[in-house]
Structures are given as structure tokens and as C-alpha cells.
Design an enzyme around this catalytic site. Structure first.
Site, short mmCIF file in Angstrom:
data_model
loop_
_atom_site.label_atom_id
_atom_site.label_comp_id
_atom_site.label_asym_id
_atom_site.label_seq_id
_atom_site.Cartn_x
_atom_site.Cartn_y
_atom_site.Cartn_z
N ASP A 184 0.80 -1.20 0.03
CA ASP A 184 -0.08 -0.03 -0.03
C ASP A 184 0.87 1.23 -0.09
O ASP A 184 1.71 1.49 0.99
CB ASP A 184 -0.85 -0.03 1.31
CG ASP A 184 -1.91 1.14 1.39
OD1 ASP A 184 -2.26 1.63 0.23
OD2 ASP A 184 -2.79 1.18 2.04
N ASP A 210 -2.78 2.41 -6.10
CA ASP A 210 -1.72 2.44 -4.96
C ASP A 210 -1.96 0.94 -4.11
O ASP A 210 -1.16 1.24 -3.13
CB ASP A 210 -2.01 3.70 -4.41
CG ASP A 210 -3.07 3.77 -3.73
OD1 ASP A 210 -4.22 3.12 -3.88
OD2 ASP A 210 -3.25 4.64 -2.52
N GLU A 211 -2.49 0.16 -4.49
CA GLU A 211 -2.45 -1.08 -3.51
C GLU A 211 -2.67 -2.30 -4.46
O GLU A 211 -3.41 -2.28 -5.53
CB GLU A 211 -3.25 -0.96 -2.37
CG GLU A 211 -4.64 -0.73 -2.66
CD GLU A 211 -5.85 -0.80 -1.35
OE1 GLU A 211 -5.23 -1.51 -0.43
OE2 GLU A 211 -6.66 -0.25 -1.52
#
Length: 357
Positions: free
Chosen positions: A13, A107-108
Site C-alpha cells: 500500500d 496504489d495497492e
């Protein structure tokens, strides 16, 4: 039958991703409270830097609320094309370690590193190397959670944020979960958390004490999930072909609109944003939905499905305009409009899950 080998799952993350990209690219923003979004009266915070979070600023918070909490807050407009480019760099790094990558957003992602492709010895060392490479390639920090299932790995990635990692080892999942507040659990939103609190369920331990029958009675089909995660159990595999079910975009107008031409201009702009995603992802959809939110916050939707996918930008615009006209003449001001496309089909090789958050 032989026991299945223990999975090694990493949840990566990025730390305050959008805001961190802005601080990276503008040294004048470093160390300052930054919100990605617009400071307009009806703006919403898309992301907040850690400096802003110390004042209680959070994503999805109205901009006016964020400014009250942090009078020195600096707003910067989002640059999604930049975020997508950085995300592509990050996912290219993931691919050096495993083919089993399940993106959750820009983003993860989950990574299954049960097979030690690079011979690093442990999943923890693998996560450490991935984070170091992300920092070197992008100048951004990432946090990671490492465990034997997805639920625990996602929880673990929050434990040492920012720029840290945390391991929940086999056999330790139930003990790790029992002291956590239920609001931390994936699948427990604010409404469900409030209901759990009314039932006296505030922690993982409280949840674990309840029978499956009790949880099914109060939470229906989600009952078995809550029963399992209270014991640190999650059998879901990392799914590298996870696909989006829909894509949409919406905008809140600076002032309530009643002029049909202005309303349709907003709808056309949202249709264009959705079509840009279609072009990037290689996806097409057969169902178009237009959402309208009125000045009194009531909302309505209109949808139309087709036997073949919508094939062009102009066609998507045309359908969207027809759908919004079902609300004419407007009896009150229009606060927000949105366009979404569902019943998606892949028309190219790109992955829609990587294209947008």
C-alpha cells in the site's frame, strides 16, 4: 489429501499516494499539509498528506470541512495521468516477483509470493526488497503487510505506516485480530460498525464470541465472513484476473443548475472521462447509467442496456444525454451528475484494474 502449503501473501500500500506524488514533484509542498482536490465550496478531498492527516483531514472529506480543521491546508488539483504512470512503474516491479498480482487500486495490490521466484528466503525479505525498489524507482515510500491470507495481510499493512512493514505469522492471526476494533476489518463499513457497536461488538474478540447463527441472524449473508475473520481465517486466493464490474465519473457543480444545456455539458464531460478510461483499459460496456443528485441531496438514476457494447465516444455522449433528459424539465436545481458504464467486456489486452483506482 496432503495439506495445502501455507500461502505467503503481501499487501503493498503506497503511503498517501496522490499527495506524496504532488510533494515529490513540487519541493515547495514537502513537509506541508497538502490535500489533492479542489478548495471550492463543493469540493472533496481526494487524498491528504500525512501532515494534513495530523489535523484530521481525510480523503472523501468536504473541502470546507478540511479547511476548518487545517486553515493552512494547501489544495492541489489531481493529476490522474501522472498517478497512473507511477502506478505502472510500481506494478512492473511487482511482476518481477510473482505473476499472482491482484490490483485493488492504483496504489495497492495483493501479491502471492508463495513461490520464492527470486530466492530471497522469506516473504518479509521479499516485501522489503520490493519497497526499496519502489523508493528507488519513484522516490515514494510504500508500506507492506505480510501474512498467510489476504485479510490479515491487508490489516498488517496499516500497522507500521508510513514506510514500514509488519508480519502476522502462521498461527498468530486470531490473536492479532482479537484486539483490533471492528472498524478496521475489511467489509465492515460505518453503518455495519455502528450496528455492531449497538450489539456490543467492538473488537475482534467480541465478534469471535458470537455464534455463526447469531451473526447470520443479524448480518445475513455477511455473517459467515464475520465469523471467519474474527478467527483470522480467509481462504480467498490472490486473483490476478480480477476485473472491474463498472467504471464511472461524476462531478459536483459549483452552483445548482437548472439550465438543460449546462446540465448536458456536465453529462458530456463525464461521458468523456469514462470513454478515456475505456480507451486506456481496452474495455467496453453494454449498460449506461446516468446519475442525478438534486439540490436537496435526493438522487435518481436512469439506465439503458444494449445487446452490443457502446462503440464510440459520441455514442456514449448521445446515450447519456438522452438519459438525463428523462429528468426534464428540472423541478429543482441539479447539484451533481455522473455517468457510468457497466456490463464490461475486454476489447484489448490492457487491464482495467490497473487503469483507474
Amino acid at each position: 489429501m496432503p495439506d495445502r502449503p501455507v500461502r505467503k501473501i503481501i499487501h503493498v500500500d503506497m503511503d498517501a499516494f496522490f499527495a506524496s506524488v504532488e510533494q515529490r514533484d513540487d519541493p515547495g509542498l514537502r513537509g506541508k499539509p497538502v490535500a489533492v482536490g479542489h478548495a471550492a465550496a463543493r469540493g472533496v478531498v481526494a487524498a491528504a498528506s500525512y501532515e494534513a492527516r495530523r489535523f484530521g483531514v481525510r480523503s472523501a472529506m468536504p473541502s470546507t470541512t478540511a479547511q476548518r480543521k487545517c486553515p493552512d491546508l494547501i489544495f492541489v488539483p489531481p493529476r490522474f495521468e501522472v498517478y497512473r504512470s507511477v502506478s505502472a512503474q510500481i506494478h512492473a516491479i511487482f511482476a518481477d516477483y510473482t505473476d499472482l498480482i491482484e490490483p485493488l487500486s492504483l496504489d495497492e495490490a495483493y501479491l502471492d509470493v508463495t513461490e520464492d521466484r527470486r530466492g530471497l528466503g522469506t516473504a518479509s525479505q521479499t516485501a522489503q526488497e520490493i519497497r526499496a525498489r519502489i523508493l528507488e524507482a519513484t522516490g515514494l515510500t510504500a508500506s507492506a503487510g505480510i501474512s498467510y491470507n489476504k485479510f490479515l495481510a491487508k490489516l498488517a499493512s496499516d500497522q507500521r505506516k508510513p514506510n514500514g512493514q509488519f508480519v502476522v505469522a502462521p498461527g498468530r492471526g486470531e490473536a492479532f485480530v482479537e484486539g483490533l476494533p471492528v472498524q478496521r476489518f475489511h467489509g465492515v463499513g460505518p453503518v455495519t460498525a455502528a450496528k455492531m457497536e449497538r450489539l456490543g461488538l467492538q473488537t475482534g474478540a467480541d465478534l469471535r464470541r458470537q455464534s455463526l447463527e447469531f451473526l447470520q441472524h443479524h448480518f445475513g449473508r455477511s455473517g459467515p465472513w464475520y465469523h471467519a475473520i474474527a478467527r483470522g481465517e480467509d481462504d480467498r486466493p490472490v486473483d490476478p484476473v480480477r476485473t472491474r464490474k463498472s467504471s464511472g465519473s461524476e462531478t459536483t457543480f459549483a452552483s445548482d443548475l437548472t439550465d438543460p444545456e449546462a446540465i448536458e455539458a456536465g453529462v458530456a464531460e463525464m461521458a468523456d472521462e469514462v470513454w478515456d478510461w475505456c480507451e486506456t483499459s481496452g474495455s467496453r460496456g453494454r449498460t449506461v447509467t446516468v446519475k442525478v443528485k438534486w439540490a436537496d441531496f435526493r438522487q435518481a438514476t436512469r439506465s439503458r442496456s444494449f445487446s452490443e457494447p457502446v462503440a464510440s465516444r459520441e455514442r456514449l455522449r448521445e446515450i447519456s444525454r438522452v438519459l438525463v433528459r428523462a429528468h426534464y424539465p428540472p423541478t429543482r436545481g441539479v447539484r451533481l451528475v455522473g455517468v457510468s458504464l457497466s456490463n464490461l467486456e475486454t476489447a484489448g489486452a490492457a487491464s482495467p484494474a490497473l487503469a483507474l483506482s
